[in-house]
Design an enzyme around this catalytic site. Sequence first.
Site, short mmCIF file in Angstrom:
data_model
loop_
_atom_site.label_atom_id
_atom_site.label_comp_id
_atom_site.label_asym_id
_atom_site.label_seq_id
_atom_site.Cartn_x
_atom_site.Cartn_y
_atom_site.Cartn_z
N GLY A 12 0.83 -1.20 0.00
CA GLY A 12 0.00 0.00 0.00
C GLY A 12 0.86 1.25 0.00
O GLY A 12 0.34 2.36 0.17
N ALA A 14 2.81 4.11 -1.67
CA ALA A 14 2.79 4.74 -2.99
C ALA A 14 4.19 4.86 -3.59
O ALA A 14 4.37 4.72 -4.80
CB ALA A 14 2.14 6.12 -2.89
N LYS A 16 6.83 2.82 -3.09
CA LYS A 16 7.22 1.49 -3.59
C LYS A 16 6.49 1.16 -4.88
O LYS A 16 7.08 0.66 -5.83
CB LYS A 16 6.84 0.40 -2.58
N ASP A 72 9.17 -6.33 1.82
CA ASP A 72 9.31 -5.80 3.16
C ASP A 72 10.72 -5.22 3.24
O ASP A 72 11.70 -5.87 2.86
CB ASP A 72 9.08 -6.83 4.25
N SER A 73 10.79 -3.98 3.68
CA SER A 73 12.06 -3.27 3.59
C SER A 73 12.22 -2.36 4.79
O SER A 73 11.30 -2.18 5.58
CB SER A 73 12.14 -2.49 2.27
N PHE A 157 11.16 8.56 -1.42
CA PHE A 157 10.16 8.54 -0.35
C PHE A 157 10.85 8.11 0.93
O PHE A 157 12.07 7.86 0.94
CB PHE A 157 8.99 7.59 -0.71
N TYR A 159 12.92 7.48 4.03
CA TYR A 159 14.14 8.05 4.60
C TYR A 159 15.11 8.60 3.54
O TYR A 159 16.23 8.99 3.88
CB TYR A 159 14.87 6.98 5.43
N ASP A 160 14.68 8.64 2.28
CA ASP A 160 15.61 9.02 1.20
C ASP A 160 16.29 10.38 1.39
O ASP A 160 17.48 10.51 1.06
CB ASP A 160 14.92 8.97 -0.17
N ARG A 186 15.97 -2.17 -3.63
CA ARG A 186 14.75 -2.69 -4.28
C ARG A 186 15.01 -3.00 -5.76
O ARG A 186 14.60 -4.05 -6.26
CB ARG A 186 13.62 -1.65 -4.15
O1 LIG Z 1 4.02 -2.85 3.88
P1 LIG Z 1 3.72 -2.05 2.64
O2 LIG Z 1 2.26 -1.93 2.35
O3 LIG Z 1 4.49 -2.50 1.44
O4 LIG Z 1 4.21 -0.52 2.89
P2 LIG Z 1 5.10 0.00 4.12
O5 LIG Z 1 5.44 1.43 3.90
O6 LIG Z 1 4.42 -0.36 5.43
O7 LIG Z 1 6.42 -0.84 3.91
P3 LIG Z 1 7.26 -1.72 4.94
O8 LIG Z 1 6.38 -2.33 5.95
O9 LIG Z 1 8.10 -2.64 4.08
O10 LIG Z 1 8.19 -0.65 5.62
C1 LIG Z 1 9.25 -0.12 4.85
C2 LIG Z 1 9.66 1.25 5.34
O11 LIG Z 1 11.09 1.36 5.18
C3 LIG Z 1 11.43 2.58 4.58
N1 LIG Z 1 11.97 2.32 3.23
C4 LIG Z 1 12.01 1.14 2.54
N2 LIG Z 1 12.53 1.31 1.32
C5 LIG Z 1 12.83 2.61 1.22
C6 LIG Z 1 13.38 3.41 0.18
O12 LIG Z 1 13.69 2.91 -1.01
N3 LIG Z 1 13.54 4.71 0.43
C7 LIG Z 1 13.20 5.24 1.62
N4 LIG Z 1 12.66 4.58 2.63
C8 LIG Z 1 12.47 3.26 2.44
C9 LIG Z 1 10.15 3.40 4.50
O13 LIG Z 1 9.99 4.15 5.67
C10 LIG Z 1 9.07 2.33 4.44
O14 LIG Z 1 7.83 2.81 4.93
MG LIG Z 2 4.28 -2.28 5.97
#
Ligand SMILES: O=P(O)(O)OP(=O)(O)OP(=O)(O)OC[C@H]1O[C@@H](n2cnc3c(O)ncnc32)[C@H](O)[C@@H]1O
Ligand SMILES: [Mg+2]
Length: 202
Positions: A12, A14, A16, A72-73, A157, A159-160, A186
């Site tokens: 969910g 945006a 990603k 998951d990231s 988006f 922490y970028d 990613r």
């Molecule tokens: O679970 P979904 O629905 O995919 O959306 P989410 O935002 O909750 O996603 P996560 O649970 O995987 O949490 C990942 C967080 O890590 C950070 N993050 C991951 N990839 C990033 C990126 O490429 N750039 C900046 N921040 C990133 C960012 O704060 C994300 O909200």
């Molecule tokens: Mg999440």
Amino acid sequence: MNASNTLVLASGNAGKLREFNQLLSPLGLDVRPQAEFGVHDVEETGLTFVENALLKAREASRVSGLPALADDSGLEVDALHGAPGIYSARYAGEPKSDERNNEKLLAALSECAEGQRTGRYWCVLVYLRHAEDPVPVIVQRSWEGEILAHPRGEGGFGYDPLFWLPDQGMSVAELQSETKNRLSHRGRALHALVDILKVAHG
Ligand SMILES: O=P(O)(O)OP(=O)(O)OP(=O)(O)OC[C@H]1O[C@@H](n2cnc3c(O)ncnc32)[C@H](O)[C@@H]1O
Ligand SMILES: [Mg+2]
């Protein structure tokens, strides 16, 4: 992949979804966000990225009836013993806010000297052919950087604006989106996953 090359993206977020579309649309894949099927966010109760990605992919596949891809990231900061880690999205509590997460990270590192602000993004991707798939495809990639003392840039988006790339002399939020997708946790995870799927499914 399946015959029609259609899959559901179990996210969910945006930011990603935008990156996945940029990366996957040139491959001729029909990538649908989970919201199109009324999939709700699952509780991310795992203690690892991979467990959480599995939970998300399984739910999206179950509800949509399609193969699912989940991400998951998060950001692992050495001086914070790995925080915010799997809790990156909700670091500053609910509702999720990138702005408050970034403020909390800056405050947590306010006493941390330059040179000790190292960390990395992690991205774990899980692909399931169906909700009960016993053989998930799993790829994990990281991206090394340093945490800035002040935000820079408008792109990306999360922490970028705080994630500094010494090799580029820029924050991730200052990169062109094509460059981020080529270098990022990613982008590289997704390329590796697509290569595996090509071999496995033609
Ligand atoms: O679970 P979904 O629905 O995919 O959306 P989410 O935002 O909750 O996603 P996560 O649970 O995987 O949490 C990942 C967080 O890590 C950070 N993050 C991951 N990839 C990033 C990126 O490429 N750039 C900046 N921040 C990133 C960012 O704060 C994300 O909200
Ligand atoms: Mg999440």
